[in-house]
Design a protein around this motif. Structure first.
Motif, PDB file in Angstrom:
ATOM      1  N   ARG A  36      15.022  36.916  80.578  1.00 32.42           N
ATOM      2  CA  ARG A  36      14.713  38.158  81.133  1.00 32.42           C
ATOM      3  C   ARG A  36      14.239  39.143  80.471  1.00 32.42           C
ATOM      4  N   ILE A  37      13.076  39.844  80.298  1.00 31.97           N
ATOM      5  CA  ILE A  37      12.529  40.782  79.312  1.00 31.97           C
ATOM      6  C   ILE A  37      12.097  42.002  80.346  1.00 31.97           C
ATOM      7  N   GLY A  38      11.898  43.204  79.600  1.00 32.38           N
ATOM      8  CA  GLY A  38      10.899  44.111  79.899  1.00 32.38           C
ATOM      9  C   GLY A  38      11.362  45.116  80.775  1.00 32.38           C
ATOM     10  N   GLU A  39      12.519  45.173  81.515  1.00 36.19           N
ATOM     11  CA  GLU A  39      12.929  46.061  82.600  1.00 36.19           C
ATOM     12  C   GLU A  39      13.129  47.708  82.106  1.00 36.19           C
ATOM     13  N   PHE A  40      13.173  47.720  80.766  1.00 37.95           N
ATOM     14  CA  PHE A  40      13.512  49.149  80.656  1.00 37.95           C
ATOM     15  C   PHE A  40      12.362  49.401  79.493  1.00 37.95           C
ATOM     16  N   ALA A  41      10.972  48.951  79.534  1.00 40.48           N
ATOM     17  CA  ALA A  41      10.159  49.309  78.377  1.00 40.48           C
ATOM     18  C   ALA A  41       8.892  50.073  78.637  1.00 40.48           C
ATOM     19  N   TRP A  42       8.953  50.754  79.684  1.00 39.17           N
ATOM     20  CA  TRP A  42       7.862  51.496  79.956  1.00 39.17           C
ATOM     21  C   TRP A  42       7.243  52.258  79.081  1.00 39.17           C
ATOM     22  N   SER A  43       8.080  52.973  78.073  1.00 43.24           N
ATOM     23  CA  SER A  43       7.515  53.838  77.234  1.00 43.24           C
ATOM     24  C   SER A  43       6.778  53.236  76.010  1.00 43.24           C
ATOM     25  N   GLU A  46       3.110  52.139  78.318  1.00 43.34           N
ATOM     26  CA  GLU A  46       2.410  53.093  78.469  1.00 43.34           C
ATOM     27  C   GLU A  46       2.973  54.421  77.882  1.00 43.34           C
ATOM     28  N   PRO A  47       2.912  54.556  76.350  1.00 46.91           N
ATOM     29  CA  PRO A  47       3.648  55.517  75.679  1.00 46.91           C
ATOM     30  C   PRO A  47       2.848  57.010  76.163  1.00 46.91           C
ATOM     31  N   THR A  48       1.601  57.139  76.562  1.00 47.05           N
ATOM     32  CA  THR A  48       1.362  58.306  77.155  1.00 47.05           C
ATOM     33  C   THR A  48       0.235  57.650  78.435  1.00 47.05           C
ATOM     34  N   PRO A  49       0.125  58.727  79.443  1.00 43.92           N
ATOM     35  CA  PRO A  49      -0.431  58.308  80.615  1.00 43.92           C
ATOM     36  C   PRO A  49      -1.666  57.611  80.505  1.00 43.92           C
ATOM     37  N   GLY A  50      -1.772  56.325  80.874  1.00 45.58           N
ATOM     38  CA  GLY A  50      -3.098  55.558  80.930  1.00 45.58           C
ATOM     39  C   GLY A  50      -3.243  54.832  79.725  1.00 45.58           C
ATOM     40  N   ASP A  51      -2.466  55.148  78.576  1.00 44.04           N
ATOM     41  CA  ASP A  51      -2.431  54.450  77.503  1.00 44.04           C
ATOM     42  C   ASP A  51      -1.896  53.232  77.367  1.00 44.04           C
ATOM     43  N   LEU A  52      -2.491  51.908  77.790  1.00 42.54           N
ATOM     44  CA  LEU A  52      -1.711  50.815  77.914  1.00 42.54           C
ATOM     45  C   LEU A  52      -1.679  49.918  76.822  1.00 42.54           C
ATOM     46  N   HIS A  53      -0.165  49.416  76.649  1.00 40.85           N
ATOM     47  CA  HIS A  53      -0.132  48.460  75.428  1.00 40.85           C
ATOM     48  C   HIS A  53       0.688  47.194  75.775  1.00 40.85           C
ATOM     49  N   PHE A  54       0.014  46.154  76.306  1.00 37.39           N
ATOM     50  CA  PHE A  54       0.724  44.982  76.800  1.00 37.39           C
ATOM     51  C   PHE A  54       0.500  43.989  75.772  1.00 37.39           C
ATOM     52  N   ILE A  72      11.523  35.607  82.867  1.00 39.75           N
ATOM     53  CA  ILE A  72      11.555  36.482  84.187  1.00 39.75           C
ATOM     54  C   ILE A  72      11.202  37.860  83.663  1.00 39.75           C
ATOM     55  N   PHE A  73      10.081  38.407  84.125  1.00 38.17           N
ATOM     56  CA  PHE A  73       9.733  39.664  83.801  1.00 38.17           C
ATOM     57  C   PHE A  73      10.505  41.020  84.732  1.00 38.17           C
ATOM     58  N   GLY A  74      11.151  41.861  84.225  1.00 33.03           N
ATOM     59  CA  GLY A  74      11.623  42.639  84.956  1.00 33.03           C
ATOM     60  C   GLY A  74      10.594  43.933  84.947  1.00 33.03           C
ATOM     61  N   THR A  75      10.305  44.423  86.000  1.00 36.22           N
ATOM     62  CA  THR A  75       9.551  45.870  86.358  1.00 36.22           C
ATOM     63  C   THR A  75      10.180  47.019  85.832  1.00 36.22           C
ATOM     64  N   PRO A  76       9.571  47.848  84.905  1.00 36.66           N
ATOM     65  CA  PRO A  76      10.259  48.841  84.063  1.00 36.66           C
ATOM     66  C   PRO A  76      10.608  49.984  84.970  1.00 36.66           C
ATOM     67  N   THR A  77      10.667  49.985  86.296  1.00 34.83           N
ATOM     68  CA  THR A  77      10.617  51.243  86.966  1.00 34.83           C
ATOM     69  C   THR A  77      11.813  51.975  87.114  1.00 34.83           C
ATOM     70  N   ALA A  78      12.858  51.373  86.583  1.00 33.45           N
ATOM     71  CA  ALA A  78      14.240  52.114  86.391  1.00 33.45           C
ATOM     72  C   ALA A  78      14.386  53.147  85.297  1.00 33.45           C
ATOM     73  N   THR A  79      13.169  52.923  84.523  1.00 30.37           N
ATOM     74  CA  THR A  79      13.249  53.904  83.249  1.00 30.37           C
ATOM     75  C   THR A  79      12.131  54.585  83.228  1.00 30.37           C
ATOM     76  N   PRO A  80      11.440  55.482  84.082  1.00 22.59           N
ATOM     77  CA  PRO A  80      10.206  56.124  84.195  1.00 22.59           C
ATOM     78  C   PRO A  80      10.174  57.159  82.650  1.00 22.59           C
ATOM     79  N   PRO A  81       9.157  56.823  81.789  1.00 24.09           N
ATOM     80  CA  PRO A  81       8.956  57.702  80.602  1.00 24.09           C
ATOM     81  C   PRO A  81       9.040  59.176  80.907  1.00 24.09           C
ATOM     82  N   ARG A  82       9.161  59.854  79.670  1.00 19.30           N
ATOM     83  CA  ARG A  82       9.481  61.377  79.860  1.00 19.30           C
ATOM     84  C   ARG A  82       7.947  61.965  80.344  1.00 19.30           C
ATOM     85  N   TRP A  83       7.121  61.503  80.180  1.00 20.63           N
ATOM     86  CA  TRP A  83       5.832  62.245  80.622  1.00 20.63           C
ATOM     87  C   TRP A  83       5.662  62.077  82.034  1.00 20.63           C
ATOM     88  N   MET A  84       6.273  61.060  82.886  1.00 16.36           N
ATOM     89  CA  MET A  84       6.305  60.825  84.037  1.00 16.36           C
ATOM     90  C   MET A  84       7.099  62.155  84.842  1.00 16.36           C
TER      91      MET A  84
END
Ligand code: GAL
Length: 652
Positions: A36-43, A46-54, A72-84
């Motif tokens: 399982r990967i990914g669930e906390f990696a939103w920053s 998308e380090p800044t709004p709309g700047d996507l790095h997949f 198993i990919f975890g959606t990162p929505t438990a940790t919205p980044p600071r800019w959010m």
């Protein structure tokens, strides 16, 4: 359904890309199948709004896939980044004291904030597009541990607006709300829905129906949040399962409801941490500090098997000391293996250890992994390898056996008896678990059923421990049931609107049970009312008026256990000795075969096997049961933290 296998939680973003390859190779070597990967990696996505790095994520999945690992990919929505938070300053949740929570840890969002819900949908959609067709992808996890850190409830303006809207939809007219809540009491009547407050920061307690409706509202928001992601993920890949990782003893939203938008339930099992933060007696904490309370993980296994409609995983399994309890002991050698086997015994498809390598930085640097921070194996690494090897020889392919005993577990009853405890320390969950443990000590397989169950067919004994209010499904299930039924104290003592039913508790037709609870007293837990024979009542004691047969009465001659045919009613919360006595009586009445288990040993059957685990810190010896034909793993002599698997004469 997947045959039992192992997984691990991995954070490629925590490590330099050069180690991914050897990490993946070593995971495969251990016998791990799922990562399982990914669930906390939103920053990092998308380090800044709309700047996507997949790109890095795809490279990480390539490496894992190359070694035959499934992601198993975890959606990162438990940790919205600071800019959010800059973008939506009001998405931060507000506590019951009215203080807004801050950024700098995790789960800082408010389930009621529709702007954030949309952002969560947006990143989920982008990720689904970016990796949805990756060959290593085997499933999704939505968010991470909904409700963790006390985050189900928020008392924000968004929650207030949402609650008012929800009430308007539920009641239609404000008069209907006033009638349902009993608002005439203390002149609490409302003229409009937009006058209704949240049930915090009042002078004293809110009306119980107000409080309960707020909890129902909050629960619905968690489910609605999940549904947004479920719909997106299923639209992209209808064939892949959507999973969520629930928690131990977390009941502030209705998991059955949420699981309507899941394919598989999973939960995160940290037996030592859970015991350390629990309200279990000190002697239990000391006795089992390196093993965990012997019925706690099992109860959750059975609960989540029910929540997942038969399909469930352990998404995070404790591998060593954790970092978050008051004290964080080391598990007894063998426990990381035992916990996995116990989960498989209860029907788990995957047991996934948390985490691959201990992180040398940030909040969880004191939390063990399968690897030490220097990448050397930690003890659980070897135990996981052993489980992987043993799985090959034991060869389980079928599900957990259907139990002969079932317990109804209802989230609304949890909320209701928190709203109106009436006796400080009365815990619905503890009452349910006490019954569960009393059946299990006889080696009986127990299933947990939701309150929406329409039939109890196939069970010999069903217990409804302390049900808040009847619903039509349960009413017809009990009317048609031909087994032994135990209805516990407080059951049916309220209507859906949190009022006392006209017929009084337990609110059943007299042809089923001619009984009325005419008075209730509650007692300081240090006071016990003795029961004739053995055992005692504490906390909750009912005065019963009945024409039914009295089986047990207390020292004052009040009925405690009564029966009308096969329907039994228990009019109080019992001491352990009383709960055991009542359960033993029912088992004898139902003529159920039992096992004679040494103290600290537990077992469950699956696929023609009986899997025994030893929660003791010392060895124990089994008496082979008459339906067993030999051992496929271990022997009758179980070492401390040992596992023994017996083959049953009749499979199933
Ligand atoms: C869980 C959580 C993980 C990690 C773990 C530590 O509650 O999902 O992210 O924090 O606890 O034990």
């Amino acid at each position: 359904m997947i045959n039992p296998t192992l997984g691990v939680c991995y954070y490629p973003e925590h490590w330099s890309e050069d180690v991914w390859e050897s990490d993946a190779a070593r995971m495969a070597e251990v016998g791990i199948a799922y990562v399982r990967i990914g669930e906390f990696a939103w920053s990092r996505f998308e380090p800044t709004p709309g700047d996507l790095h997949f790109d890095w994520l795809i490279r990480a999945m390539d490496v894992l896939g190359k070694h035959g690992l499934k992601v198993i990919f975890g959606t990162p929505t438990a940790t919205p980044p600071r800019w959010m938070v800059d973008r939506h300053p009001d998405m931060l949740a507000v506590d019951a004291q009215g203080r807004q929570k801050g950024f700098g840890s995790r789960r800082h969002y408010d389930f009621s904030h529709l702007g954030y819900r949309e952002e969560a949908g947006r990143i989920t959609r982008l990720l689904a597009e970016a990796i949805g067709d990756h060959p290593a992808l085997a499933g999704w996890q939505t968010d991470n541990e909904y409700g963790c850190h006390g985050t189900t409830y928020s008392y924000s303006p968004a929650a207030k607006a949402g609650f008012q809207h929800w009430l308007a939809a539920k009641y239609g007219t404000v008069d209907a709300l006033n009638a349902a809540w009993g608002s005439v009491f203390w002149s609490m009547e409302y003229n409009r829905f937009d006058q209704v407050e949240l049930p915090n920061l009042l002078v004293c307690e809110p009306a119980p129906a107000h409080d309960l409706d707020f909890r129902r509202y909050a629960s619905d928001q968690v489910a609605a949040f999940n549904k947004v992601q479920f719909d997106i993920l299923k639209a992209k890949r209808p064939d892949l399962p959507v999973i969520h990782n629930f928690m131990s003893r977390t009941t502030d939203f209705d998991h059955y409801d949420l699981a309507e938008t899941l394919d598989i339930a999973s939960w995160d099992s940290y037996p030592l941490g859970h015991l350390a933060v629990s309200t279990e007696p000190e002697e239990v904490k000391r006795q089992y500090m390196r093993q965990g309370e012997p019925d706690n993980a099992a109860f959750h296994h059975d609960l989540y098997r029910s929540v997942g409609h038969g399909r469930w995983w352990i998404m995070e399994q404790q591998p060593g000391p954790v970092n978050w309890a008051k004290f964080n002991p080391d598990p007894l050698p063998g426990m990381a293996r035992l916990w996995a086997w116990e989960a498989f015994a209860h029907g788990a498809e995957v047991v996934s250890y948390f985490r691959w390598r201990q992180a040398p930085f940030a909040q969880e640097q004191m939390h063990a992994g399968l690897l030490r921070p220097d990448s050397e194996p930690a003890p659980a690494y070897h135990e996981a390898s052993q489980v992987a090897e043993e799985l090959k020889t034991v060869g389980i392919t079928g599900p957990a056996t259907k139990g002969r005993v079932a317990l109804v577990f209802d989230y609304q009853s949890e909320w209701a008896w928190e709203v109106q405890a009436q006796a400080q320390g009365f815990s619905h969950a503890a009452h349910v678990r006490a019954l569960y443990a009393a059946f299990r000590r006889h080696g009986l397989d127990v299933d947990i059923l939701p309150p929406s169950t329409t039939s109890f067919a196939g069970y010999a004994i069903v217990a409804i421990p302390a049900l808040f209010a009847w619903n039509d499904a349960l009413r017809s299930a009990i009317a048609e049931f031909d087994g032994h039924l135990l209805i516990g104290p407080r059951s049916g003592s309220k209507t859906e609107n949190f009022s006392i039913p006209t017929r009084l508790a337990p609110d059943l037709p007299s042809n089923l049970l001619d009984l009325k609870v005419i008075r209730v007293e509650t007692l300081d837990p240090s006071i016990e009312v003795e029961v004739k024979g053995s055992g005692a009542i504490h906390h909750w004691r009912e005065r019963i008026e009945t024409k039914a047969n009295v089986v047990i009465e207390d020292g004052d001659g009040w009925p405690v256990l009564v029966n009308q045919g096969k329907l039994f009613y228990l009019g109080g919360s019992g001491s352990k000795a009383l709960v055991h006595r009542v359960v033993d009586y029912l088992i004898a009445e139902a003529d159920l075969p039992t096992l004679s288990l040494p103290a600290g040993i537990r077992c469950r059957t699956r696929d023609g096997l009986r899997i025994y685990v030893n929660y003791n810190a010392s060895a124990a010896t089994l008496t082979p049961a008459s339906d067993e034909t030999g051992y496929v793993l271990g022997s009758a002599d179980l070492p401390a933290a040992g596992v023994t698997i017996a083959r049953l004469a009749t499979a199933g």
